[in-house]
Design an enzyme around this catalytic site. Sequence first.
Site, PDB file in Angstrom:
ATOM      1  N   HIS A  17       0.835  -1.199   0.000  1.00 24.93           N
ATOM      2  CA  HIS A  17       0.000   0.000   0.000  1.00 24.93           C
ATOM      3  C   HIS A  17       0.873   1.254   0.000  1.00 24.93           C
ATOM      4  O   HIS A  17       0.620   2.191  -0.762  1.00 24.93           O
ATOM      5  CB  HIS A  17      -0.904   0.050   1.239  1.00 24.93           C
ATOM      6  N   LYS A  41     -15.874  -7.056   5.133  1.00 24.01           N
ATOM      7  CA  LYS A  41     -14.825  -7.780   5.848  1.00 24.01           C
ATOM      8  C   LYS A  41     -15.020  -7.584   7.348  1.00 24.01           C
ATOM      9  O   LYS A  41     -15.727  -6.688   7.788  1.00 24.01           O
ATOM     10  CB  LYS A  41     -13.440  -7.247   5.440  1.00 24.01           C
ATOM     11  N   ARG A  90      -2.468  -6.340  -8.365  1.00 23.72           N
ATOM     12  CA  ARG A  90      -1.368  -7.260  -8.094  1.00 23.72           C
ATOM     13  C   ARG A  90      -1.255  -8.309  -9.180  1.00 23.72           C
ATOM     14  O   ARG A  90      -0.174  -8.699  -9.574  1.00 23.72           O
ATOM     15  CB  ARG A  90      -1.572  -7.967  -6.756  1.00 23.72           C
ATOM     16  N   SER A 128      -2.982  -7.876   2.995  1.00 23.86           N
ATOM     17  CA  SER A 128      -3.223  -7.700   4.433  1.00 23.86           C
ATOM     18  C   SER A 128      -3.607  -9.022   5.078  1.00 23.86           C
ATOM     19  O   SER A 128      -3.174  -9.330   6.193  1.00 23.86           O
ATOM     20  CB  SER A 128      -4.316  -6.662   4.657  1.00 23.86           C
TER      21      SER A 128
END
Length: 179
Positions: A17, A41, A90, A128
């Site tokens: 990040h 989440k 990604r 994460s």
Amino acid sequence: MKIALYPGTFDPLTNGHVSLIKRGCQVFDQIIVAVADNTPKHPLFTQNERVLMAREALQADPGVVVEPFTGLTVEYAAQRGACALLRGLRAVSDFEYEFQLALMNRRLERHIQTVFLMTDYQWLFISSTMVKAAASQGADITGLVPENVRLALEEKYLKGEVRQGTPCLAPPFNGFRLT
């Protein structure tokens, strides 16, 4: 002034990040790191904790503002005067979701663009979730997250403060390797 909003849960902020934010600062005059509250989440850290960790980690970057937000991302971006949403990619697996999201955001706010930056190759493998899973088992995550985040993760898992949805819900059997 060209402002980009970089939204996310940031649970926790990783060096991937941070890399994306620093690279975004080369394109935009200001990056607003918008820490989401209403996420499907189940974050390990509260929104306030995530905001404070990001502020500490990014305090040396004058073009970066970290703030909490709630509601639709694209509407918040419009309220803050952003011309773009900054998003990282990604792998190919990220593209389909991000593409659909960009199209929906474009439909809701035509004047806000979505700008994709490829993640720097050294951070392609981290997320994460992976960092939390490793940290929860006592793995050394030095260099994967800012130092203040590493310490906060260790403290959270040492105290047994975990939330539903966090990978590896128990502290490691052999304790943490403190560095």
